[in-house]
Design a protein around this motif. Structure first.
Motif, PDB file in Angstrom:
ATOM      1  N   HIS A 219      23.496 -12.654 -22.379  1.00 30.59           N
ATOM      2  CA  HIS A 219      22.190 -11.997 -22.365  1.00 30.59           C
ATOM      3  C   HIS A 219      21.026 -12.987 -22.416  1.00 30.59           C
ATOM      4  CE1 HIS A 219      24.990  -8.831 -23.692  1.00 30.59           C
ATOM      5  NE2 HIS A 219      24.160  -8.012 -23.099  1.00 30.59           N
ATOM      6  N   LEU A 220      21.323 -14.285 -22.349  1.00 27.95           N
ATOM      7  CA  LEU A 220      20.242 -15.257 -22.267  1.00 27.95           C
ATOM      8  C   LEU A 220      19.523 -15.114 -20.929  1.00 27.95           C
ATOM      9  CD1 LEU A 220      22.012 -18.425 -23.729  1.00 27.95           C
ATOM     10  CD2 LEU A 220      20.479 -16.833 -24.904  1.00 27.95           C
ATOM     11  N   LYS A 221      18.263 -15.452 -20.896  1.00 34.89           N
ATOM     12  CA  LYS A 221      17.442 -15.222 -19.711  1.00 34.89           C
ATOM     13  C   LYS A 221      17.962 -15.973 -18.490  1.00 34.89           C
ATOM     14  CE  LYS A 221      13.172 -14.171 -22.203  1.00 34.89           C
ATOM     15  NZ  LYS A 221      11.758 -14.565 -22.462  1.00 34.89           N
ATOM     16  N   ASN A 222      18.545 -17.155 -18.688  1.00 37.24           N
ATOM     17  CA  ASN A 222      18.996 -17.928 -17.538  1.00 37.24           C
ATOM     18  C   ASN A 222      20.498 -17.811 -17.313  1.00 37.24           C
ATOM     19  OD1 ASN A 222      19.853 -19.371 -19.748  1.00 37.24           O
ATOM     20  ND2 ASN A 222      19.350 -21.379 -18.885  1.00 37.24           N
ATOM     21  N   ALA A 223      21.118 -16.777 -17.891  1.00 36.71           N
ATOM     22  CA  ALA A 223      22.551 -16.558 -17.665  1.00 36.71           C
ATOM     23  C   ALA A 223      22.791 -16.111 -16.219  1.00 36.71           C
ATOM     24  CB  ALA A 223      23.087 -15.516 -18.629  1.00 36.71           C
ATOM     25  N   PHE A 224      23.954 -16.442 -15.685  1.00 38.32           N
ATOM     26  CA  PHE A 224      24.274 -16.078 -14.300  1.00 38.32           C
ATOM     27  C   PHE A 224      24.792 -14.649 -14.240  1.00 38.32           C
ATOM     28  CE2 PHE A 224      27.442 -15.811 -10.828  1.00 38.32           C
ATOM     29  CZ  PHE A 224      26.582 -16.015  -9.761  1.00 38.32           C
ATOM     30  N   ARG A 225      24.199 -13.877 -13.352  1.00 40.89           N
ATOM     31  CA  ARG A 225      24.631 -12.501 -13.128  1.00 40.89           C
ATOM     32  C   ARG A 225      24.665 -12.225 -11.635  1.00 40.89           C
ATOM     33  NH1 ARG A 225      20.740 -12.517 -17.019  1.00 40.89           N
ATOM     34  NH2 ARG A 225      21.352 -11.905 -19.132  1.00 40.89           N
ATOM     35  N   HIS A 226      25.809 -11.802 -11.151  1.00 39.31           N
ATOM     36  CA  HIS A 226      25.911 -11.407  -9.757  1.00 39.31           C
ATOM     37  C   HIS A 226      27.164 -10.558  -9.591  1.00 39.31           C
ATOM     38  CE1 HIS A 226      26.177 -11.599  -5.366  1.00 39.31           C
ATOM     39  NE2 HIS A 226      24.897 -11.938  -5.394  1.00 39.31           N
ATOM     40  N   PRO A 227      27.074  -9.454  -8.861  1.00 38.68           N
ATOM     41  CA  PRO A 227      28.242  -8.583  -8.699  1.00 38.68           C
ATOM     42  C   PRO A 227      29.349  -9.249  -7.892  1.00 38.68           C
ATOM     43  CG  PRO A 227      26.455  -7.868  -7.260  1.00 38.68           C
ATOM     44  CD  PRO A 227      25.879  -8.921  -8.164  1.00 38.68           C
ATOM     45  N   ILE A 228      30.580  -8.898  -8.232  1.00 36.74           N
ATOM     46  CA  ILE A 228      31.734  -9.308  -7.438  1.00 36.74           C
ATOM     47  C   ILE A 228      31.884  -8.298  -6.306  1.00 36.74           C
ATOM     48  CG2 ILE A 228      34.237  -9.655  -7.442  1.00 36.74           C
ATOM     49  CD1 ILE A 228      34.036 -10.406 -10.378  1.00 36.74           C
ATOM     50  N   GLY A 229      31.870  -8.778  -5.104  1.00 39.35           N
ATOM     51  CA  GLY A 229      31.932  -7.886  -3.959  1.00 39.35           C
ATOM     52  C   GLY A 229      33.283  -7.200  -3.813  1.00 39.35           C
ATOM     53  N   PHE A 230      33.252  -5.971  -3.338  1.00 40.75           N
ATOM     54  CA  PHE A 230      34.483  -5.241  -3.065  1.00 40.75           C
ATOM     55  C   PHE A 230      34.976  -5.632  -1.674  1.00 40.75           C
ATOM     56  CE2 PHE A 230      37.069  -1.532  -2.002  1.00 40.75           C
ATOM     57  CZ  PHE A 230      37.768  -1.335  -3.174  1.00 40.75           C
ATOM     58  N   PRO A 231      36.256  -5.986  -1.528  1.00 44.52           N
ATOM     59  CA  PRO A 231      36.749  -6.454  -0.230  1.00 44.52           C
ATOM     60  C   PRO A 231      36.534  -5.425   0.881  1.00 44.52           C
ATOM     61  CG  PRO A 231      38.353  -6.891  -1.966  1.00 44.52           C
ATOM     62  CD  PRO A 231      37.299  -6.022  -2.571  1.00 44.52           C
ATOM     63  N   ASP A 232      35.970  -5.853   1.994  1.00 45.75           N
ATOM     64  CA  ASP A 232      35.656  -4.938   3.099  1.00 45.75           C
ATOM     65  C   ASP A 232      36.906  -4.257   3.649  1.00 45.75           C
ATOM     66  OD1 ASP A 232      32.994  -5.580   2.877  1.00 45.75           O
ATOM     67  OD2 ASP A 232      33.031  -7.084   4.475  1.00 45.75           O
ATOM     68  N   HIS A 233      38.025  -4.978   3.684  1.00 44.67           N
ATOM     69  CA  HIS A 233      39.223  -4.409   4.316  1.00 44.67           C
ATOM     70  C   HIS A 233      39.839  -3.275   3.501  1.00 44.67           C
ATOM     71  CE1 HIS A 233      41.067  -7.282   1.499  1.00 44.67           C
ATOM     72  NE2 HIS A 233      42.135  -6.499   1.556  1.00 44.67           N
ATOM     73  N   LEU A 234      39.386  -3.099   2.238  1.00 42.11           N
ATOM     74  CA  LEU A 234      39.906  -2.010   1.409  1.00 42.11           C
ATOM     75  C   LEU A 234      39.070  -0.736   1.531  1.00 42.11           C
ATOM     76  CD1 LEU A 234      40.891  -3.876  -1.906  1.00 42.11           C
ATOM     77  CD2 LEU A 234      42.382  -3.155  -0.030  1.00 42.11           C
ATOM     78  N   VAL A 235      37.919  -0.841   2.181  1.00 42.10           N
ATOM     79  CA  VAL A 235      37.035   0.313   2.310  1.00 42.10           C
ATOM     80  C   VAL A 235      37.446   1.149   3.525  1.00 42.10           C
ATOM     81  CG1 VAL A 235      34.659   1.087   2.588  1.00 42.10           C
ATOM     82  CG2 VAL A 235      35.153  -1.013   1.313  1.00 42.10           C
ATOM     83  N   PRO A 236      37.731   2.440   3.358  1.00 41.35           N
ATOM     84  CA  PRO A 236      38.106   3.282   4.504  1.00 41.35           C
ATOM     85  C   PRO A 236      37.042   3.252   5.594  1.00 41.35           C
ATOM     86  CG  PRO A 236      38.539   4.425   2.439  1.00 41.35           C
ATOM     87  CD  PRO A 236      37.782   3.177   2.078  1.00 41.35           C
ATOM     88  N   LYS A 237      37.475   3.251   6.820  1.00 40.29           N
ATOM     89  CA  LYS A 237      36.548   3.127   7.939  1.00 40.29           C
ATOM     90  C   LYS A 237      35.513   4.238   7.991  1.00 40.29           C
ATOM     91  CE  LYS A 237      39.761   0.621  10.977  1.00 40.29           C
ATOM     92  NZ  LYS A 237      40.475   0.612  12.265  1.00 40.29           N
TER      93      LYS A 237
END
Length: 244
Positions: A219-237
């Motif tokens: 929770h420090l102001k300069n902590a790294f935060r970024h979402p982990i992407g969901f793999p495209d090949h697992l998403v139904p077309k």
């Protein structure tokens, strides 16, 4: 966006060049595979949680003790590299890392301060004490401490140091007030001892420093935060087409 239920994913680090695990749709009987055939709008309107399950699957044989690596995605890696380039030490005043203090307190070279002592010598503002306690289901009042058999997190509860005495074997023994609400990190001064859960003769090794809620280094102001992407090949077309 990957939003896992369990904390085990916290132990899997990023490696885009040589990952040894990957995400795959589960083969468990609890996984509702037919949901992946639903139109996007129909799936989104569903209110049944936990129906789709992902497994973390090994891509090769993994030795005991070997670190686990998952490819978090190109966007995550790019954001991390930018963070490393621009990172500077935190400037938050009064922040103390619990791991550092726990290392010194395990050597019994320092004693935990009592509630009374903290009035003139307060603990770090971002930290609280937690204790191994053997019995959560009990009436208020004192109880002699004994060695718990349940490991973290079920056997750990917030605690407040009431009294301390030296001990030739344990270094120090404590009388502590235990609170089972993890959101309460400050001592409940409005309660008398007959209303508190109290453990007596608690050894120093059964007490640790922990972050108060929302004060960890995450929770420090300069902590790294970024979402982990969901793999495209697992998403139904049909979901991709609907969103596009």
């Amino acid at each position: 966006l990957l939003f896992p239920y369990g904390p085990g994913v916290n132990m899997i680090n990023h490696n885009s060049e040589n990952p040894n695990v990957a995400l795959m749709w589960s083969t468990s009987h609890m996984h509702h595979d037919h949901w992946l055939n639903l139109p996007y709008d129909q799936f989104w309107e569903s209110n049944y949680p936990g129906a789709l399950i992902l497994d973390v699957v090994a891509l090769r044989d993994i030795k005991a003790g070997e670190e686990l690596y998952l490819d978090y995605g190109a966007a995550w890696e790019e954001a991390w590299n930018k963070h490393v380039e621009s990172w500077k030490p935190p400037v938050e005043k009064g922040y103390s890392y619990p791991g550092d203090l726990n290392s010194s307190f395990k050597k019994y070279s320092q004693a935990f301060r009592t509630i009374e002592e903290q009035k003139s010598h307060p603990n770090p503002s971002n930290l609280a004490t937690a204790c191994w306690t053997p019995n959560w289901k009990r009436d208020a009042g004192p109880m002699k401490w004994y060695e718990p058999t349940i490991e973290w997190p079920e056997g750990m509860a917030s605690c407040h140091i009431l009294e301390r005495k030296e001990d030739s074997k344990e270094g120090f023994l404590y009388k502590v007030a235990v609170t089972f609400d993890s959101n309460i990190s400050d001592f409940p001064t409005h309660l008398g001892e007959d209303q508190l859960n109290i453990d007596v003769n608690v050894p120093q090794r059964a007490i640790v420093w922990v972050d108060k809620p929302y004060t960890s280094d995450l929770h420090l102001k300069n902590a790294f935060r970024h979402p982990i992407g969901f793999p495209d090949h697992l998403v139904p077309k049909q979901w991709v087409q609907s969103v596009a």
